[in-house]
Write an enzyme that holds these catalytic residues in place. Structure first.
Site: not given
Ligand SMILES: CC(C)(COP(=O)(O)OP(=O)(O)OC[C@H]1O[C@@H](n2cnc3c(N)ncnc32)[C@H](O)[C@@H]1OP(=O)(O)O)[C@@H](O)C(=O)NCCC(=O)NCCS
Length: 202
Positions: A93, A127, A139
């Site tokens: 991303i 990860e 996140y």
């Protein structure tokens, strides 16, 4: 007029995506890797967030003589999701460096989480470098939790990775995600041709 649009990544996007990737990662993915993810990998669901600038914003001479396409498509952010049985794995991303801090990474992340829910995944995993606090904040904001540390995961400098997960088994987690996603869609209006769409055949 400009608008934001989420859709599956196409091979014609690779040059723009690789340019953002090279400014975002060390080491970056190659154009060949993106081509594989788009055309060959059976698990991969690559996404782009594009800004579409329609012809009314183009200079008059360009519209009259039609020397340019009638709309400009600029990729602002992208991501990748592997959907394998009940696991959804975020493979990458990034947001274009000039467009960071405007909620666009969030738009891409939320769309991938929504896609994972659409495919009835049990959890989403990824990860992240232990030094990458910016991404970890993103996140955490969406409910991901650190579940493990992978020692020396990154080959270029031996840095550790956090294994972060968002588990869907608790209904309150899913509800909180939908509420956050809905608020995001109001804050940053965009069309979505990714979450519920079938992966296009290339
Ligand atoms: C990580 C990344 C995708 C975030 O994209 P972005 O479009 O800038 O992020 P957003 O504007 O959507 O921000 C969403 C959240 O991320 C976190 N965040 C974003 N920028 C931050 C910063 N400079 N410092 C700390 N946290 C930050 C915040 O939690 C933010 O929520 P908030 O606005 O409510 O504070 C972007 O920084 C990037 O492309 N980095 C390089 C590639 C990368 O590291 N990818 C992750 C690999 S695991």
């Amino acid at each position: 007029m400009t608008s934001l649009n989420l859709r599956y990544m196409r091979t014609s996007d690779i040059a723009q995506v690789v340019s953002i990737d090279q400014q975002s990662f060390n080491p970056p993915w190659t154009a060949r890797s993106y081509d594989y993810e788009i055309r060959e990998s059976q698990y991969s669901h690559m996404i782009v967030l594009e800004q579409v600038e329609n012809s009314s914003r183009l200079p008059v001479w360009q519209r009259w003589f039609g020397t340019r396409p009638t709309a400009v498509h600029r990729i602002l952010a992208y991501g990748g999701l592997w959907n394998i049985v009940d696991e959804a794995h975020i493979s990458t991303i990034a947001t274009h460096p000039s467009y960071r801090g405007r909620g666009l990474g969030e738009v891409v992340l939320a769309a991938m989480v929504a896609k994972a829910l659409h495919y009835q995944a049990a959890y989403v995993v990824l990860e992240v470098r232990v030094s990458n606090v910016t991404a970890q904040n993103l996140y955490h904001k969406y409910g991901f939790r650190i579940v493990d540390t992978k020692k020396g995961y990154y080959h270029n400098n031996g840095e550790d990775a956090y294994d972060m997960r968002l588990e869907f088994k608790d209904a309150s987690v899913v509800r909180a995600f939908h509420e956050r996603h809905s608020a995001l869609r109001q804050r940053i209006p965009h069309s979505d041709h990714y979450t519920l769409a079938e992966r296009p055949r290339n």
